[in-house]
Every structure is written in structure tokens, then in C-alpha cells.
Design a protein around this motif. Structure first.
Motif, PDB file in Angstrom:
ATOM      1  N   VAL A  97     -13.457  11.425   9.678  1.00  0.00           N
ATOM      2  CA  VAL A  97     -12.595  10.726   8.735  1.00  0.00           C
ATOM      3  C   VAL A  97     -13.461  10.012   7.693  1.00  0.00           C
ATOM      4  O   VAL A  97     -14.354   9.244   8.038  1.00  0.00           O
ATOM      5  CB  VAL A  97     -11.706   9.696   9.453  1.00  0.00           C
ATOM      6  CG1 VAL A  97     -10.843   8.944   8.449  1.00  0.00           C
ATOM      7  CG2 VAL A  97     -10.830  10.377  10.496  1.00  0.00           C
ATOM      8  N   GLN A  98     -13.173  10.283   6.417  1.00  0.00           N
ATOM      9  CA  GLN A  98     -13.916   9.661   5.330  1.00  0.00           C
ATOM     10  C   GLN A  98     -12.987   8.738   4.534  1.00  0.00           C
ATOM     11  O   GLN A  98     -11.934   9.170   4.068  1.00  0.00           O
ATOM     12  CB  GLN A  98     -14.476  10.730   4.388  1.00  0.00           C
ATOM     13  CG  GLN A  98     -15.382  11.744   5.082  1.00  0.00           C
ATOM     14  CD  GLN A  98     -15.906  12.777   4.112  1.00  0.00           C
ATOM     15  OE1 GLN A  98     -16.625  12.463   3.162  1.00  0.00           O
ATOM     16  NE2 GLN A  98     -15.551  14.033   4.346  1.00  0.00           N
ATOM     17  N   PRO A  99     -13.345   7.460   4.374  1.00  0.00           N
ATOM     18  CA  PRO A  99     -12.503   6.550   3.587  1.00  0.00           C
ATOM     19  C   PRO A  99     -12.543   6.900   2.108  1.00  0.00           C
ATOM     20  O   PRO A  99     -13.563   7.359   1.593  1.00  0.00           O
ATOM     21  CB  PRO A  99     -13.142   5.176   3.846  1.00  0.00           C
ATOM     22  CG  PRO A  99     -14.569   5.475   4.192  1.00  0.00           C
ATOM     23  CD  PRO A  99     -14.550   6.802   4.905  1.00  0.00           C
ATOM     24  N   CYS A 100     -11.413   6.685   1.427  1.00  0.00           N
ATOM     25  CA  CYS A 100     -11.313   7.011  -0.002  1.00  0.00           C
ATOM     26  C   CYS A 100     -10.378   6.005  -0.664  1.00  0.00           C
ATOM     27  O   CYS A 100      -9.165   6.034  -0.443  1.00  0.00           O
ATOM     28  CB  CYS A 100     -10.784   8.433  -0.179  1.00  0.00           C
ATOM     29  SG  CYS A 100     -10.563   8.944  -1.890  1.00  0.00           S
ATOM     30  N   GLU A 101     -10.941   5.103  -1.469  1.00  0.00           N
ATOM     31  CA  GLU A 101     -10.139   4.062  -2.113  1.00  0.00           C
ATOM     32  C   GLU A 101      -9.078   4.637  -3.041  1.00  0.00           C
ATOM     33  O   GLU A 101      -8.041   4.006  -3.263  1.00  0.00           O
ATOM     34  CB  GLU A 101     -11.045   3.112  -2.898  1.00  0.00           C
ATOM     35  CG  GLU A 101     -11.930   2.245  -2.026  1.00  0.00           C
ATOM     36  CD  GLU A 101     -12.762   1.278  -2.841  1.00  0.00           C
ATOM     37  OE1 GLU A 101     -12.614   1.270  -4.093  1.00  0.00           O
ATOM     38  OE2 GLU A 101     -13.543   0.524  -2.239  1.00  0.00           O
ATOM     39  N   ALA A 102      -9.314   5.821  -3.576  1.00  0.00           N
ATOM     40  CA  ALA A 102      -8.342   6.433  -4.481  1.00  0.00           C
ATOM     41  C   ALA A 102      -7.008   6.693  -3.791  1.00  0.00           C
ATOM     42  O   ALA A 102      -5.975   6.809  -4.453  1.00  0.00           O
ATOM     43  CB  ALA A 102      -8.900   7.745  -5.040  1.00  0.00           C
ATOM     44  N   LEU A 103      -7.010   6.776  -2.459  1.00  0.00           N
ATOM     45  CA  LEU A 103      -5.796   7.063  -1.699  1.00  0.00           C
ATOM     46  C   LEU A 103      -5.068   5.817  -1.222  1.00  0.00           C
ATOM     47  O   LEU A 103      -4.012   5.914  -0.599  1.00  0.00           O
ATOM     48  CB  LEU A 103      -6.148   7.932  -0.480  1.00  0.00           C
ATOM     49  CG  LEU A 103      -6.752   9.304  -0.786  1.00  0.00           C
ATOM     50  CD1 LEU A 103      -7.209   9.978   0.496  1.00  0.00           C
ATOM     51  CD2 LEU A 103      -5.770  10.189  -1.544  1.00  0.00           C
ATOM     52  N   ASP A 104      -5.614   4.618  -1.517  1.00  0.00           N
ATOM     53  CA  ASP A 104      -4.987   3.384  -1.065  1.00  0.00           C
ATOM     54  C   ASP A 104      -3.597   3.202  -1.680  1.00  0.00           C
ATOM     55  O   ASP A 104      -3.310   3.690  -2.781  1.00  0.00           O
ATOM     56  CB  ASP A 104      -5.848   2.185  -1.427  1.00  0.00           C
ATOM     57  CG  ASP A 104      -7.037   2.019  -0.482  1.00  0.00           C
ATOM     58  OD1 ASP A 104      -7.092   2.733   0.538  1.00  0.00           O
ATOM     59  OD2 ASP A 104      -7.911   1.185  -0.773  1.00  0.00           O
ATOM     60  N   GLU A 105      -2.774   2.468  -0.961  1.00  0.00           N
ATOM     61  CA  GLU A 105      -1.421   2.175  -1.419  1.00  0.00           C
ATOM     62  C   GLU A 105      -1.457   1.380  -2.726  1.00  0.00           C
ATOM     63  O   GLU A 105      -2.446   0.711  -3.056  1.00  0.00           O
ATOM     64  CB  GLU A 105      -0.692   1.374  -0.326  1.00  0.00           C
ATOM     65  CG  GLU A 105       0.688   0.888  -0.667  1.00  0.00           C
ATOM     66  CD  GLU A 105       1.695   1.995  -0.903  1.00  0.00           C
ATOM     67  OE1 GLU A 105       1.563   2.691  -1.928  1.00  0.00           O
ATOM     68  OE2 GLU A 105       2.623   2.138  -0.083  1.00  0.00           O
ATOM     69  N   ILE A 106      -0.371   1.454  -3.482  1.00  0.00           N
ATOM     70  CA  ILE A 106      -0.225   0.606  -4.660  1.00  0.00           C
ATOM     71  C   ILE A 106      -0.307  -0.865  -4.225  1.00  0.00           C
ATOM     72  O   ILE A 106       0.210  -1.244  -3.177  1.00  0.00           O
ATOM     73  CB  ILE A 106       1.139   0.873  -5.342  1.00  0.00           C
ATOM     74  CG1 ILE A 106       1.166   2.282  -5.948  1.00  0.00           C
ATOM     75  CG2 ILE A 106       1.424  -0.170  -6.424  1.00  0.00           C
ATOM     76  CD1 ILE A 106       2.517   2.664  -6.505  1.00  0.00           C
ATOM     77  N   ASP A 107      -0.956  -1.666  -5.038  1.00  0.00           N
ATOM     78  CA  ASP A 107      -0.968  -3.112  -4.809  1.00  0.00           C
ATOM     79  C   ASP A 107       0.348  -3.678  -5.347  1.00  0.00           C
ATOM     80  O   ASP A 107       0.565  -3.705  -6.560  1.00  0.00           O
ATOM     81  CB  ASP A 107      -2.171  -3.734  -5.523  1.00  0.00           C
ATOM     82  CG  ASP A 107      -2.259  -5.236  -5.316  1.00  0.00           C
ATOM     83  OD1 ASP A 107      -1.349  -5.811  -4.684  1.00  0.00           O
ATOM     84  OD2 ASP A 107      -3.227  -5.838  -5.805  1.00  0.00           O
ATOM     85  N   PHE A 108       1.213  -4.119  -4.438  1.00  0.00           N
ATOM     86  CA  PHE A 108       2.525  -4.621  -4.841  1.00  0.00           C
ATOM     87  C   PHE A 108       2.525  -6.117  -5.157  1.00  0.00           C
ATOM     88  O   PHE A 108       3.590  -6.699  -5.389  1.00  0.00           O
ATOM     89  CB  PHE A 108       3.569  -4.306  -3.765  1.00  0.00           C
ATOM     90  CG  PHE A 108       3.957  -2.855  -3.737  1.00  0.00           C
ATOM     91  CD1 PHE A 108       4.789  -2.323  -4.706  1.00  0.00           C
ATOM     92  CD2 PHE A 108       3.472  -2.009  -2.751  1.00  0.00           C
ATOM     93  CE1 PHE A 108       5.141  -0.980  -4.689  1.00  0.00           C
ATOM     94  CE2 PHE A 108       3.813  -0.663  -2.727  1.00  0.00           C
ATOM     95  CZ  PHE A 108       4.651  -0.149  -3.689  1.00  0.00           C
TER      96      PHE A 108
END
Length: 201
Positions: free
Chosen positions: A77-88
Motif C-alpha cells: 500500500v502506497q500513500p497518495c495525498e492526491a486521493l485524500d478526501e475533500i477538506d470540508f
């Protein structure tokens, strides 16, 4: 034959606050029993496609879903900030029932291309980052299959970009928990292969 990359956009599996609370980037939102079962079955289905890489949002519910896929496919598993949820922003952790009376919430859902959560991130900005992330995956795996575990609005933003629709069209389709959608991308083009394929299908 032209080189192409398949991007499997996967929404995280179910959790106890699903449909009740706008979790956004809340910490500690874990999969429940049904979600863990969904994730395990999803992992089995995706493993059949023999993916080459697995990326995920940093949030727990996405990481846990990605780990189930990793367990089935043998990937890291590689982390990817581009896939993070929208900041609500100020809406993070709010109950959907409470948001219904907020005119800003009504505008957000009707005009995603122009509006913004209070103190949060415009969906257009979120779309730009997920598309940039997808392009990076394509560059890194020009003829491979990449799994990207993310969140409903982020996946919708990527799909709308691919098919050339405005973000205001986000309500025209659903992205269910533990579902997968697929894009095939090549230099100069791409297409949507399927959308919102569920683990019970």
C-alpha cells in the motif's frame, strides 16, 4: 498497440457514520463489520485483475480498505495525498440532517464548480489534485493496472474530468462504498470503462 494505463478508482468500504455524518478528513473513522467484509470481498475481486500498484488516501477507512486489497493481491500500500478526501472545513463532522437547512450546503450541492465549503477546499481544486495524481500514476505505470482507493466526491471528480462533464453534474450518478470504477488512459486520450461496480454485483 498503444500503451495504456488502467486506473481502478475504488471507494472505501462502509463505516458506522456512513450516510449520517459528513466525515471529511475526521480522524479515527474506521470500517465496521460490514465494511471489513466488503473490503475483503473487494480485495478478492480486484486480485483477479492482477494490479501492478496500489495507492490510497491517508484516511483510516481508505487505508483499511486498501490493506484488504493488498492482502489479496500481494501489493504494498502506497500513500497518495492526491486521493485524500475533500477538506470540508467547518462542515467536518456535521450531521447531514443539520446541514440540510444551511443555504451554503444547498449551494454547494447545486454549484460544485463554483462554491466552496466554509473554510474548506473547492471541489475544482480537489479535482485538479486527483487528476494530477492520476497522470502521475499513468506516467509511472504506462501499460499497467493501478488501484487508487479514495472517496466518493474525489472519484466523481476524476470521472467527470474523464468524460468531460462539469462538476455541477456530480449528482447524476452514485459512487457506492466498496465500489470500483475504471478509466483507461493513454497519451492524448482516455475513456471510462465502467462505473460504480459493487462487490455484490
Amino acid at each position: 498497440m498503444r500503451m495504456a494505463t488502467t486506473i481502478l478508482l475504488v471507494r472505501h468500504a462502509a463505516h458506522p457514520l456512513l450516510g449520517k455524518v459528513l466525515c471529511g478528513r475526521m480522524a479515527g473513522v474506521e470500517l465496521d463489520g460490514a465494511g471489513r467484509d466488503q473490503a475483503a470481498r473487494l480485495g478478492t475481486r480486484i486480485a483477479v485483475r492482477k494490479p501492478d500498484a496500489l495507492f490510497t488516501s491517508s484516511l483510516s477507512r481508505a487505508r483499511d480498505t486498501a490493506q484488504a486489497i493488498a492482502d489479496a493481491s500481494g501489493l504494498v500500500v502506497q500513500p497518495c495525498e492526491a486521493l485524500d478526501e475533500i477538506d470540508f472545513g467547518d462542515w467536518t463532522g456535521a450531521r447531514f440532517d443539520d446541514l440540510e437547512g444551511d443555504p451554503r450546503w444547498v449551494r454547494w450541492n447545486g454549484e460544485r464548480a463554483k462554491s466552496c465549503p466554509p473554510g474548506g477546499e473547492p471541489m475544482q481544486q480537489a479535482q485538479s489534485r486527483v487528476v494530477a495524481g492520476i497522470h502521475q500514476m499513468k506516467t509511472s505505470y504506462p501499460h499497467g493496472t493501478v488501484v487508487a482507493v479514495s472517496h466518493a466526491d474525489i472519484i466523481k471528480a476524476a470521472l467527470l474530468w474523464c468524460i468531460g462533464l462539469t462538476l455541477d453534474a456530480h449528482m447524476r450518478f452514485d459512487i457506492d462504498p466498496a465500489s470500483s470504477s475504471a478509466l483507461v488512459l493513454w497519451d492524448g486520450g482516455g475513456r471510462l470503462m465502467w462505473m460504480n461496480e459493487g462487490v455484490t454485483a
